[in-house]
Write an enzyme that holds these catalytic residues in place. Sequence first.
Site, PDB file in Angstrom:
ATOM      1  CE  LYS A 143      49.576  72.368  39.052  1.00 23.05           C
ATOM      2  NZ  LYS A 143      49.336  71.290  39.980  1.00 23.05           N
TER       3      LYS A 143
ATOM      4  CG  HIS B  60      46.917  73.330  35.946  1.00 21.99           C
ATOM      5  ND1 HIS B  60      47.151  72.369  34.988  1.00 21.99           N
ATOM      6  CD2 HIS B  60      46.756  72.654  37.110  1.00 21.99           C
ATOM      7  CE1 HIS B  60      47.129  71.169  35.544  1.00 21.99           C
ATOM      8  NE2 HIS B  60      46.893  71.309  36.832  1.00 21.99           N
TER       9      HIS B  60
ATOM     10  CG  HIS C 206      40.194  72.754  41.062  1.00 22.68           C
ATOM     11  ND1 HIS C 206      40.189  72.187  39.815  1.00 22.68           N
ATOM     12  CD2 HIS C 206      41.448  72.561  41.555  1.00 22.68           C
ATOM     13  CE1 HIS C 206      41.373  71.642  39.564  1.00 22.68           C
ATOM     14  NE2 HIS C 206      42.163  71.863  40.596  1.00 22.68           N
ATOM     15  NE  ARG C 207      43.229  73.121  37.460  1.00 20.65           N
ATOM     16  CZ  ARG C 207      43.392  72.224  36.511  1.00 20.65           C
ATOM     17  NH1 ARG C 207      43.097  72.527  35.260  1.00 20.65           N
ATOM     18  NH2 ARG C 207      43.864  71.017  36.779  1.00 20.65           N
TER      19      ARG C 207
ATOM     20  CG  ASP D 191      36.864  71.886  38.172  1.00 17.69           C
ATOM     21  OD1 ASP D 191      37.869  72.521  38.530  1.00 17.69           O
ATOM     22  OD2 ASP D 191      36.915  70.751  37.651  1.00 17.69           O
TER      23      ASP D 191
ATOM     24  CD  GLU E 223      48.697  72.527  42.934  1.00 16.85           C
ATOM     25  OE1 GLU E 223      47.479  72.556  42.698  1.00 16.85           O
ATOM     26  OE2 GLU E 223      49.483  71.712  42.403  1.00 16.85           O
TER      27      GLU E 223
ATOM     28  CG  ASP F  18      47.140  75.476  39.890  1.00 17.43           C
ATOM     29  OD1 ASP F  18      47.285  74.672  40.832  1.00 17.43           O
ATOM     30  OD2 ASP F  18      46.187  75.421  39.077  1.00 17.43           O
TER      31      ASP F  18
HETATM   32  O1  G3P Z   1      45.079  71.650  44.739  1.00 19.47           O
HETATM   33  C1  G3P Z   1      44.263  70.644  44.252  1.00 19.47           C
HETATM   34  C2  G3P Z   1      44.446  70.444  42.774  1.00 19.47           C
HETATM   35  O2  G3P Z   1      44.470  71.694  42.155  1.00 19.47           O
HETATM   36  C3  G3P Z   1      45.691  69.681  42.435  1.00 19.47           C
HETATM   37  O3  G3P Z   1      45.773  69.331  41.091  1.00 19.47           O
HETATM   38  O4  G3P Z   1      46.497  69.572  38.779  1.00 19.47           O
HETATM   39  O5  G3P Z   1      44.370  70.613  39.498  1.00 19.47           O
HETATM   40  O6  G3P Z   1      46.530  71.581  40.227  1.00 19.47           O
HETATM   41  P1  G3P Z   1      45.801  70.326  39.855  1.00 19.47           P
HETATM   42 MG    MG Z   2      45.937  73.166  41.622  1.00 18.07          MG
END
Ligand code: G3P
Ligand code: MG
Length: 239
Positions: free
Chosen positions: A113, A51, A9-10, A232, A111, A38
Amino acid sequence: MLDVKVVGHRGAALLAPENTLAAIKAAADAGAQWVEIDVYLVADGGLVIFHDDTLERCTNGAGATAQSTVPYIKGLDAGAWFSDEFKGETVPTLVEALTYIQSLDLGLNLEIKFEQDNVDAIVPGVLAELDAHWKDNDKLIISSFNKFALEMCSQLAPIRHLAQLYDAIPASWQEDLEYIKAYSVHCDYSQLTEPQAKAIKAAGYKLLCYTANTVEQVSDHWHWGMDAVITDDPKVFLA
Ligand code: G3P
Ligand code: MG
């Protein structure tokens, strides 16, 4: 297509400053084969990997991300806030991230945003960068909370694998997914119920859950049919 159980994640937000090349490398070093990052549109039309709506938390800059420009953002330090080790890390442009991710042979969940309805401001640009710079369509999923962005992706680039992002699964999920010919659903693990998971799987979609950082948080979800966890700390799940 998505044949892995762990997506960073990220990049790997617990191991390195989120959404930087260092975080992507940390995910790869931890053994992850896919990363989620993102993409954010800034005022000069540039696309950067970021993000937040404001720059303060993850850089030494200030102000609204959407009002900044690529030259300004590229001049910021995006690593020192995390630790001295990452001082000098920068916010990647989308193209820098695409190039780096492929050099590490990783899959990508990109993703989008974007919280407004005028998705023509961002979607055609993202799709053009992907067309120009991303080689293996089977190693790419485009996701968004913004259903208009996904609808535009589906119209302009029907070949792409699309994922609807949800916090909690709404009553309209089936309709939403059919409309964009979705590949997958990505939802908050803590709000998902077993009947929802089973219905999504029975309808033929991949199911990914974010953002779990302990094995216990999603131990039931694997039995419900969850295909992959977005975390993460990929090390936790790859150990
Ligand atoms: O793509 C899953 C997750 O990243 C969505 O929430 O806010 O972490 O971008 P966020
Ligand atoms: Mg995300």
